[in-house]
Design an enzyme around this catalytic site. Structure first.
Site, short mmCIF file in Angstrom:
data_model
loop_
_atom_site.label_atom_id
_atom_site.label_comp_id
_atom_site.label_asym_id
_atom_site.label_seq_id
_atom_site.Cartn_x
_atom_site.Cartn_y
_atom_site.Cartn_z
N CYS A 1 60.44 25.11 83.50
CA CYS A 1 60.53 25.90 82.27
C CYS A 1 61.96 26.41 82.04
CB CYS A 1 59.51 27.03 82.29
SG CYS A 1 59.04 27.54 80.63
N HIS B 1 54.75 24.29 83.20
CA HIS B 1 54.67 24.89 84.54
C HIS B 1 53.80 24.02 85.45
CE1 HIS B 1 56.64 28.79 83.82
NE2 HIS B 1 56.26 28.58 82.57
N GLU C 1 53.33 24.13 88.46
CA GLU C 1 52.67 24.87 89.54
C GLU C 1 51.28 25.37 89.14
OE1 GLU C 1 55.04 25.97 87.59
OE2 GLU C 1 55.10 28.15 87.39
N1 GLN Z 1 62.55 32.16 78.67
C1 GLN Z 1 62.28 30.79 78.40
C2 GLN Z 1 61.48 30.59 77.12
O1 GLN Z 1 60.92 31.52 76.61
C3 GLN Z 1 61.56 30.16 79.56
C4 GLN Z 1 60.19 30.71 79.75
C5 GLN Z 1 59.63 30.40 81.10
O2 GLN Z 1 60.36 30.01 82.00
N2 GLN Z 1 58.35 30.62 81.28
O3 GLN Z 1 61.40 29.51 76.60
#
Ligand code: GLN
Length: 572
Positions: free
Chosen positions: A418, A547, A549
């Site tokens: 992410c 994600h 995970e």
């Molecule tokens: N802050 C980034 C976004 O909002 C990544 C979010 C995250 O890593 N869950 O896109």
């Protein structure tokens, strides 16, 4: 059907004529579904979710249909706004619900996707009660904690039973008995047991057996008092699980048994284990699963052949937890390094990848706040691979980019998640494409080169203004890529998202021309979801906008973690 149930049967809503109020889903048959409710006493953090999910798993292995539900005491509607530093990671379900990390434990242990129906908070309960009040649903009655709020809780439980068509619903009550926040849940469960009738609802008390170092022996008093507190609510446990550092002695188990009227074979020692995945096996050996089957009268539904097959597969997995041929160290950069709970799913995914690779993975937590191009080599000297996980905000992003640059240039296996995906794009844009001021608008809202930004187009697609893209989405995998190879040639996978920013399509061509491969994309829109470098350039440089995970399971390790550990072993 119980007597209470007969009385309640025809009463749908409360009126002044009756004190009974038990709304039920259409077609619900009381007594058909069994319930197991787990409470914590003495203190929080005992692992109610771990116990409950392990027991649920053992019953599922026997061919029973199970569904968990967590009842949270807090007033938030979901976990989306909770600080992971305080409360552990936010676990996102496929339907987009942002929940407590315990839902992750259930999904992994049961290898079962859950939905918002499996997660209730006081906020949700009160919200529905107040909505019903405004809609006039209480027919002139004063709306009370009992029976209306408790009625709403029971409705939620019965809805889970109906929707999942389960044989057994596992209810985990958040917090500790004695908290004001969960008192109405406990009351609702007492009522549920009365209404569903004998043999339908099983109560489990988790407690803690202290062993003060100065005394050198286990003491049961705190445990006894904790359970007594539960009994004051009119709930008599059928089963007691004692958390403790070491195996709980027979003497202490007997003592707890005498003080609670719970037979000693139902007082279970839940001592510390090297991995939670070893717990189901121990519970099985102690016969806890058979006790539950017997008490809930579920014998007729058991499939012994399926049970044998499933327990063998699990044993094969869990027996490999403590053995390994290889050993690697993976660095995880993170802002919340002080609290491991904020990265619970990443830790678990690495555990799954460990077993799949016959390896032991040591995790090195790296605070990136003070990392720069000059000191990064020293700091990463002790790791064989690196993960830059998800995150929000500016702090430490410069250090993360320095780590990614180092990993890319020095062929150190890299997995970006992410924010770690976005940082990898920024690093590539700056150091390979020559866009030296490339940035994310999350970090620098005025950047002239916003390679990562919130797109007006995305706002339109999501229809939610600047809100986050949440939950499961399909990812199309490009053929002949590392991603395609890792996912076994699949052209379409499903992963979970929680982000607001993404790669600005304006820059995609430039990045691709400079050698970056976007091997996973949205099916219709220009949303980049997986990136990688070709294998002849780098042994393992992979990142995901989602994600990974959140979808890793013990017997089905997520390929990107498995690939990272494999690459770390090979390049070590
Ligand atoms: N802050 C980034 C976004 O909002 C990544 C979010 C995250 O890593 N869950 O896109």
């Amino acid at each position: 059907m119980s007597n209470a149930m007969e009385l309640l049967r025809s009463v749908k809503d409360s009126t002044d004529d009756t004190e009974f109020y038990t709304p039920m889903p259409e077609g619900y048959e009381p007594g058909r579904t069994k319930y197991v409710a787990v409470f914590g006493t003495v203190m929080s953090g005992l692992g109610k979710g771990i116990f409950s999910s392990s027991l649920a798993k053992l019953l599922k292995d026997k061919g029973l249909k199970v569904a968990p539900i967590k009842l949270e005491g807090y007033l938030n509607i979901d976990s989306g706004t909770l600080n992971p530093f305080r409360h552990g990671e936010v676990f996102v379900l496929d339907d987009g619900m942002e929940t407590d990390m315990d839902l992750g434990t259930y999904e992994r242990m049961l290898d079962q996707d859950l939905t918002g129906a499996n997660f209730a908070t006081s906020g949700q309960i009160f919200n529905s009660v107040l909505e019903k009040e405004r809609a006039g649903s209480y027919l002139g009655r004063d709306v009370q904690m009992i029976p209306h709020v408790t009625g709403e809780v029971k409705l939620r439980l019965r809805e889970v039973a109906m929707e999942s068509d389960s044989d057994v619903v596992f209810i985990e009550v958040g917090g500790t008995v004695g908290d004001i926040e969960n008192a109405f849940y406990i009351e609702a469960l007492r009522e549920l047991s009365y209404e569903e009738g004998e043999g339908s609802v099983l109560f489990v008390a988790l407690t803690y057996v202290l062993s003060p170092p100065t005394l050198g022996e286990q003491k049961s008093k705190a445990a006894q008092l904790g359970i007594k507190r539960l009994m004051e609510f009119g709930i008599h446990p059928h089963l007691i699980a004692c958390r403790a550092e070491d195996r709980v002695t027979d003497k202490v188990r007997q003592k707890i048994s005498i003080y609670t009227n719970v037979p000693v074979n139902r007082v279970f020692s839940m001592h510390d284990l090297p991995s939670i995945y070893l717990l189901p096996q121990i519970m099985r050996e102690e016969g806890l699963d058979s006790e539950v089957v017997q008490m809930l009268n579920l014998g007729g539904l058991i499939n012994s052949a399926e049970d044998a097959r499933n327990s063998q597969a699990w044993e094969k997995f869990s027996s490999k937890i403590d053995t390994h041929t290889h050993e690697v160290t993976i660095g995880v950069t993170g802002k919340y390094t002080a609290l491991r709970d904020s990265y619970a799913s990443i830790i678990k995914s690495l555990e799954h990848a460990e077993v799949a690779n016959d390896a032991k993975v040591n995790i090195e937590w790296i605070d990136t706040t003070d990392i720069n191009d000059d000191n990064v080599a020293d700091i990463l000297a002790k790791v064989d691979g690196i993960i830059v996980p998800g995150g929000f905000g500016v702090r430490g992003t410069g250090g993360k980019i320095a780590c990614i640059k180092y990993a890319r240039e020095n062929k150190m296996p890299y997995l970006g998640i992410c924010l770690g995906f976005q940082m990898a794009v920024i690093e590539y844009a700056r150091n390979v494409c020559g866009l030296t001021d490339a940035d994310s608008t999350e970090i620098d809202p005025d950047t002239k080169t916003p390679v990562i930004s919130v797109l007006p187009e995305q706002k339109k697609i999501e229809g939610l203004g600047g809100n986050m893209r949440l939950g499961g989405q399909d990812v199309m995998i490009a053929p002949d890529t590392m991603a395609s190879e890792m996912f076994g040639g699949a052209t379409n996978i499903r992963e979970r998202f929680r982000h607001r920013y993404e790669v600005d399509p304006e820059y995609i061509e430039r990045l691709e021309q400079a050698g970056l491969i976007f091997s996973g994309k949205h099916g219709e829109h220009q949303i980049m979801q997986i990136l990688e470098l070709p294998r002849d350039v780098h042994p393992y440089f992979v990142a995901a906008q989602f994600h990974p995970e959140l979808t890793s399971r013990p017997l089905r390790p997520q390929p990107m973690f498995k690939g990272l550990v494999k690459a770390a072993i090979e390049t070590k």
